[in-house]
Design an enzyme around this catalytic site. Sequence first.
Site, PDB file in Angstrom:
ATOM      1  N   SER A 302       0.820  -1.200   0.000  1.00 35.46           N
ATOM      2  CA  SER A 302       0.000   0.000   0.000  1.00 35.46           C
ATOM      3  C   SER A 302       0.866   1.268   0.000  1.00 35.46           C
ATOM      4  CB  SER A 302      -0.942  -0.042   1.203  1.00 35.46           C
ATOM      5  OG  SER A 302      -1.903   0.973   1.142  1.00 35.46           O
ATOM      6  N   LEU A 303       0.622   2.186   0.918  1.00 39.47           N
ATOM      7  CA  LEU A 303       1.372   3.442   0.969  1.00 39.47           C
ATOM      8  C   LEU A 303       2.857   3.214   1.220  1.00 39.47           C
ATOM      9  CD1 LEU A 303       1.201   6.586   1.000  1.00 39.47           C
ATOM     10  CD2 LEU A 303       0.862   6.425   3.478  1.00 39.47           C
TER      11      LEU A 303
END
Length: 638
Positions: A302-303
Amino acid sequence: MVEFHFFPFAETDKIPVMRGQWFIDGTWQPLEEEESNLIEQEHLNCFRGQQMQENFDMEVSKPVDGKEVVYHLPPFSLPSLFKWRGYKESTDAACLKRKRSQAVHSFKLSRNHVDWHSVDEVYLYSDATTSKIARTVTQKLGFSKASSSGTRLHRGYVEEATLEDKPSQTTHIVFVVHGIGQKMDQGRIIKNTAMMRDTARKIEEKYFCNLATHVEFLPVEWRSKLALDGDTVDSITPDKVRGLRDMLNSSAMDIMYYTSPLYRDELVKGLQQELNRLYMLFCSRNPEFEEKGGKVSIVSHSLGCVITYDIMTGWNPVRLYEQLLQKEEEDLEDRWMSYAEQHLLEELYITKQRLREIEERLHELKASTISKTPALKFKVENFFCMGSPLAVFLALRGIRPGNSGSQDHILPRTICNRLLNIFHPTDPVAYRLEPLILKHYSNISPVQIHWYNTANPLPYEHMKPSFLNPTKEPTSVTESESIPTIPSPATSPVMVRRHYGESITNIGKASILGAASIGKGLGGMLFSRFGRSSAPTSQTSETGKEGTEGEDKKPVAIHSTVGTPTFPHSSSGFLDPTLELEHRIDFELREGLVESRYWSAVTSHTAYWSSMDIALFLLTFMYKQDQEDADKSNLDPV
């Protein structure tokens, strides 16, 4: 005594060394250290100096001249006891059984108690009410206390440790970086990494057991140390639906922090320092790792993919700001201005030019005296992105497709040898990277990751790019007949999920035209949905047949397409090699046979950690590179 050592994942974690002394029979799991220490102390007080043998004192009685005389016999073994004159073996055995069923010593714990029947026969009993009732009932039925509800304990492990009892040499370490939501569930990345490690161990035992190397997965928990705004956001959060708001503050707020110029550097430095700290700590405990050229890969989720990318490339939003200022200056030159405005603008340009010259001289002076320290203290061999929004961030930063099929367009090979983007087809957070390098790859299917139990899968480097939508959807029976048969996953890396969706749409249209088209649509749907990979021989033969049939059918379908861009491709329907990427980057998980897309959209973003397919995929690339490097080092110099 057995010591269990744990790797400290975070600097603030203080994990004690667990010393195993007493173990449960069967599972050989250690007791809690507090209870184990109490049992050990009591055992030493009562049995110190006694040997762990089946020797014990015994009292027997024998009638002599009509009187009952009790003899106290010294310790002896069972065989010699049975041979003792004047007693039958059956009588002695029964007496011994009664003697040993009685505890010679008992010790009370907080919720349990321990009975010693001999120096090496120890049982643990629960003092819960239900356990007491069960013991009473079973004993009345003729069962012994130990056999009914006791758990036998062993002092010491089942086997002694030797110098050879150690894992294979670690030649590759993988740092696992989490994304958003770590504040909401602290320690989750440690659990997720443990799941990935356990899954990888199963794959190693099945497919890579003959290799003497080892891949170690280490979690990187970087969020809990950051202060950021403190509790400012919490203080301005309304009380209504507080649970939902707290969940958003603990998860999605990380994205806003990273896009903020005030807190972005804190997130970047937090991850960078933690990566370097863990690497130095691992090398200090494994000094041979660097000496023997150990490799490092990063798996980000993800991030975490975006932050890791910015650390490796050194990207900074200040550069983007300078580009915007330069663009504004160009726009100012194009519009009409008065003499006074032109004079002031010229002075501004001269001042900025002078400022740039001073900054360049200052940077040159610093570079001559202080060598620039790299962001990471190790070279990244592979960068695996899972459920990554990196492509969106790069697109918003102005990255546009180029003419070269090299990974250097978005991540230079000098920084990272290989970039691989893994995503689930229904993951709403994940995006593709290949169309940012070559634009026409938006119409090229990503490579599908093999099922872990596929027999003899086709190597990923041998998979040829194929089109997602070579033709438009048919609007009539005549046009649909000119479209070639949908291939199975065994013949090409075409995405079965997209053809599955198209077949559903085609069924709806064909319902107006007749039952024949419905049957054809259903057949294509079932074939594409349930077709599994087979042996390479069948793959080759089927691919050959498909290419032969495509020579006549595919050109006709492409020429009849309206509004669909055409690219140079071979007669087999694959992309022209001159327009291919140097290495494929986008890899897609296969959907389950009975998987609901709407439910997968909710769960797919967090479903990567325990996937056997992903574990095999990661190890395949890492072990392959290690094997290639080993082969190169074994070659004799010419």
